[in-house]
Design a protein around this motif. Structure first.
Motif, PDB file in Angstrom:
ATOM      1  N   GLN A 292       0.795  -1.217   0.000  1.00  0.00           N
ATOM      2  CA  GLN A 292       0.000   0.000   0.000  1.00  0.00           C
ATOM      3  C   GLN A 292       0.833   1.277   0.000  1.00  0.00           C
ATOM      4  O   GLN A 292       1.961   1.298   0.501  1.00  0.00           O
ATOM      5  N   SER A 293       0.238   2.318  -0.531  1.00  0.00           N
ATOM      6  CA  SER A 293       0.721   3.686  -0.307  1.00  0.00           C
ATOM      7  C   SER A 293      -0.378   4.441   0.428  1.00  0.00           C
ATOM      8  O   SER A 293      -1.541   4.042   0.405  1.00  0.00           O
ATOM      9  N   ASP A 294      -0.023   5.524   1.071  1.00  0.00           N
ATOM     10  CA  ASP A 294      -0.994   6.383   1.761  1.00  0.00           C
ATOM     11  C   ASP A 294      -0.405   7.782   1.799  1.00  0.00           C
ATOM     12  O   ASP A 294       0.507   8.053   2.584  1.00  0.00           O
ATOM     13  N   ILE A 295      -0.900   8.644   0.930  1.00  0.00           N
ATOM     14  CA  ILE A 295      -0.324   9.982   0.766  1.00  0.00           C
ATOM     15  C   ILE A 295      -1.435  11.022   0.813  1.00  0.00           C
ATOM     16  O   ILE A 295      -2.530  10.795   0.284  1.00  0.00           O
ATOM     17  N   MET A 369       1.274  -4.407   3.733  1.00  0.00           N
ATOM     18  CA  MET A 369       0.175  -5.001   2.983  1.00  0.00           C
ATOM     19  C   MET A 369      -1.158  -4.416   3.429  1.00  0.00           C
ATOM     20  O   MET A 369      -2.128  -4.441   2.673  1.00  0.00           O
ATOM     21  N   ASP A 370      -1.228  -3.921   4.653  1.00  0.00           N
ATOM     22  CA  ASP A 370      -2.391  -3.151   5.106  1.00  0.00           C
ATOM     23  C   ASP A 370      -2.011  -1.681   5.131  1.00  0.00           C
ATOM     24  O   ASP A 370      -0.864  -1.331   5.434  1.00  0.00           O
ATOM     25  N   GLY A 371      -2.982  -0.831   4.845  1.00  0.00           N
ATOM     26  CA  GLY A 371      -2.727   0.606   4.892  1.00  0.00           C
ATOM     27  C   GLY A 371      -2.428   1.088   6.295  1.00  0.00           C
ATOM     28  O   GLY A 371      -1.724   2.074   6.479  1.00  0.00           O
ATOM     29  N   HIS A 372      -2.996   0.416   7.299  1.00  0.00           N
ATOM     30  CA  HIS A 372      -2.724   0.709   8.709  1.00  0.00           C
ATOM     31  C   HIS A 372      -2.315  -0.596   9.369  1.00  0.00           C
ATOM     32  O   HIS A 372      -3.103  -1.555   9.409  1.00  0.00           O
ATOM     33  N   GLU A 373      -1.094  -0.667   9.884  1.00  0.00           N
ATOM     34  CA  GLU A 373      -0.634  -1.836  10.604  1.00  0.00           C
ATOM     35  C   GLU A 373       0.432  -1.410  11.604  1.00  0.00           C
ATOM     36  O   GLU A 373       0.733  -0.223  11.738  1.00  0.00           O
ATOM     37  N   THR A 390       8.298   0.690   8.094  1.00  0.00           N
ATOM     38  CA  THR A 390       7.692   1.698   7.220  1.00  0.00           C
ATOM     39  C   THR A 390       6.434   2.244   7.886  1.00  0.00           C
ATOM     40  O   THR A 390       5.616   1.472   8.394  1.00  0.00           O
ATOM     41  N   THR A 391       6.300   3.558   7.893  1.00  0.00           N
ATOM     42  CA  THR A 391       5.144   4.208   8.517  1.00  0.00           C
ATOM     43  C   THR A 391       4.723   5.404   7.664  1.00  0.00           C
ATOM     44  O   THR A 391       5.465   5.869   6.804  1.00  0.00           O
TER      45      THR A 391
END
Length: 435
Positions: A292-295, A369-373, A390-391
């Motif tokens: 995942q990415s989250d931007i 693999m999850d957007g929040h973990e 990675t965060t």
């Protein structure tokens, strides 16, 4: 897992959004004069060939790492069911339901699967590509039989009749309760030290996929930024982001918030329209080979209104400095809470405190693999960062009734410090630094 945007759509605008999406794409084409897409989207090229899938050998190494952590945490076996951790260790994608499909992995000895009998064909098709391959032990149960009896029997055969069994954190209570009743001598415990212990530390191949996902997301956002015009609706802009991701070759989505609704960190169900001078927040990401990415990018369409321009600039600059402070603080050995504190101090010292008054959420969350973990960059979390965690790094200031600004990039802990996978935003009126 349901996404933030899907939740908001379910909350009130799902029908409008879904029904309007084909019209949205057509309207965008009409506005640009392009027969298919706005020029900034049409020029995007697929990057799918750059994504290398995770190999079976890497999954085998993950299982060995899991067994080591099981021994260190006094777990004699671990149960995984449908969801990300099962996929992480085996490559198997299985959707949830009321029927038990499980991988039971002892710390010593061979693992086994418990599967509904009518699903055996589908299961073996996927299990064949897992580290166990076609030799896997798959035990089936009929609709009028108990899957928990099979779990208890398999544990007994492996010497775990009275041991400690870790249950993966997303497993439903009904399943863990069923195992506990079928194997009353077993002690049920959390498998999180094993699953999170493995998943928090990324391999070079995982880092490469996440870096690509972040780059793809930023490219999609930039293309849509150049395609926005006054009068576009929130759903219209989201439809453009869907189209940009299709051009780039990966599934993705985004939530778009406008003006006073940018002060809601996870958005509003209220339909919104973008105007000249509107402040716009785009958030979420894409998936590249399961990663995942989250931007988040927050910017103004055109020029900020004079009466709030100075205030917006001050807030943007404060959030930008907070993100930089967190990046500078993050390195192996530093606690997750200390990184949150580094960003929060900048925001509080600028007058946007105390505590969570304006910076309303934690600094960040683990990603993979999850957007929040795991792990979470939040006050009080004494977990120490390690290389290749990675965060997200996403400070924000939210002023209810006015506007909010969040800047979010995905952060990789290196051997000596930390890096962002994407360049930081430059300014409210030039978010991608291309002016």
């Amino acid at each position: 897992m349901i996404s933030r945007r899907q939740f908001l759509e379910i909350g009130g605008v799902a029908g409008v959004a879904a029904a309007s999406r084909p019209l949205v794409a057509a309207t965008a084409s009409e506005k640009s004069g392009d027969a298919s897409l706005p020029p900034s989207l049409a020029q995007l090229k697929s990057r799918k060939s750059e994504a290398a899938p995770i190999r079976r050998e890497e999954r085998s190494a993950r299982l060995e790492r899991a067994r080591k952590l099981m021994s260190e945490n006094a777990l004699d076996a671990m149960v995984l069911m449908s969801g990300t951790s099962l996929n992480y260790f085996t490559g198997i994608r299985w959707w949830g339901g009321e029927r038990m499909f499980a991988l039971v992995m002892p710390a010593k000895g061979t693992a086994f699967y418990v599967c509904p009998a009518f699903e055996e064909g589908r299961a073996r098709e996927q299990v064949a590509n897992s580290p166990a391959g076609e030799r896997a032990d798959v035990r089936t149960w009929q609709e009028d039989e108990s899957p928990y009896r099979l779990v208890a029997q398999g544990l007994k055969e492996r010497g775990v009749a009275a041991g400690t069994v870790g249950i993966e954190e997303t497993v439903r209570f009904v399943f863990s309760d069923g195992i506990a009743k079928a194997a009353p001598q077993v002690t049920i415990a959390s498998a999180t030290p094993v699953t999170a212990g493995c998943r928090m530390i990324k391999s070079a191949s995982e880092i490469a996929l996440m870096r690509l996902a972040a780059q793809v997301t930023l490219a999609a956002y930039e293309a849509v930024y150049h395609a926005l015009v006054p009068g576009m609706t929130q759903q219209h802009a989201e439809g453009l982001i869907d189209a940009a991701y299709r051009q780039l070759g990966f599934p993705g989505e985004a939530s778009v918030e406008v003006d006073e609704y940018t002060a809601y960190p996870h958005g509003s169900t209220t339909p919104q329209v973008i105007h000249e001078g509107s402040i716009v927040m785009i958030d979420d990401g894409c998936t590249v080979e399961g990663y995942q990415s989250d931007i988040t990018r927050t910017f103004v369409l055109g020029k900020a209104p004079e009466k709030v321009a100075d205030k917006m600039k001050k807030v943007f600059d404060t959030v930008h400095r907070a993100q930089s402070a967190a990046l500078a603080a993050a390195r192996p050995g530093v606690t997750c809470g200390a990184v949150d504190s580094a960003a929060r101090k900048i925001i509080t010292d600028a007058g946007y405190g105390p505590d969570y008054k304006y910076f309303a959420h934690r600094l960040g969350h683990g990603m993979g693999m999850d957007g929040h973990e795991w792990p979470y960059l939040v006050r009080g979390n004494t977990t120490k960062l390690q290389a290749n965690m990675t965060t997200s790094n996403e400070p924000g200031i939210y002023i209810r009734g006015e506007f909010g600004i969040r800047l979010e990039d995905d952060m990789h802990i290196t051997e000596n410090g930390a890096e962002l996978f994407t360049p930081q935003s430059v300014s409210l009126e030039d978010p991608f630094g291309k002016a």
